[in-house]
Design an enzyme around this catalytic site. Sequence first.
Site: not given
Length: 377
Positions: A145, A250, A273-274
């Site tokens: 992070c 990613g 993730a997104r």
Amino acid sequence: MTQVLPHSRSPSPKTAKLQEPPAKKTKVEGIPLEEVDYANGLHLAPMVRSGALPTRLISLEYGAKLVWTPEVIDRAIIDSQRVYNTSTGVIDYIKPTENKPIWSTHPLERPHVIYQIGSSSPQLAVQAAQTVAGDVAGIDLNCGCPKHFSVHAGMGAALLTNTDNLVAILNALCEALPHKSISCKIRLLGTQQDTIELVERICSTPIKAITIHCRTKSMRPSEPAQHDRLAEVREAIEKMRPDVAVICNGDGNTHKDAQEIMSRTGVNAVMIARGAEGNPSCFNRGGPVKLGAYWLQLAHALDHLFPASKFCTGQLTPFAKYGDIKKKDRSNLNQALSQAKTHEQMAEAYKITLTQDKGLDQPMFDSLRLAIQARQH
């Protein structure tokens, strides 16, 4: 109705049938070891706020193999009480000084949930992990992070340049919790050689998996992930520790994206993730589905905090939120959802009725329960 229960206490009869069989176990020096299979699958990434319990459960229903919790800072969870809700089946970790849970889970996700810790201290990391160990399949250390709240305290991506401390934390977790699978999530460093040296240091510990976010600390999310660098890093890990799973993170936003990444990089596991933030059914081999009203029904059944529900549903893509509807209807629904102050008002916007019953025993969640439980058979 809630009860404060020890970790060894079984769920009430109302939710007992939702408890999955225990994970596969072997023996390590007389201590049962829960083996987590990180390879060959798509996983939900740790996402601050967005990786809430309803999102994790829906991700599992639609094909995610493992789900990571949002990062929880070590001191935040230490000394919290484990509170079991006999109505919803939800387990909340709450501190006496707080009026909301630090973290919430459900027995249904236990064999598949990886708890991510933010820490810069071996001692505090161990205390945090021991607090929740009975309710999770594995423990992950956040080493990637780049946000200020994390790196300023020596956590997150700050550990990438403090390798001695990173290794010390992983060794401490592995030693203190030999029955748990330990992993970490990192980013690429500026040079390939530095990245390879980093993963070799990490592989000197007894961890089971490494997730590599294929961006450096300074890269923006809008910049393309550097997948071309991953194959060499993966080969270095496999040479030193062939038993360590390598997970790519990613730009893998759909099931199709993930397959292409696997083909290019040679990894067999991808973390999303997104794509999952916008629609947690993105793991579905047949493509994502509309689920805004379903997300709301699930949140209501779990007594999910409304501000968290509103935030998560606000991150959903238009298709996930309301599907293919006319522009005027979409605008009206969006306005009604944005103005809602309760789950009930959101339900009015969707023109649905929220059931008075709580928990996941309801027929509308049959597919969710069966899809997740099927993993254990």
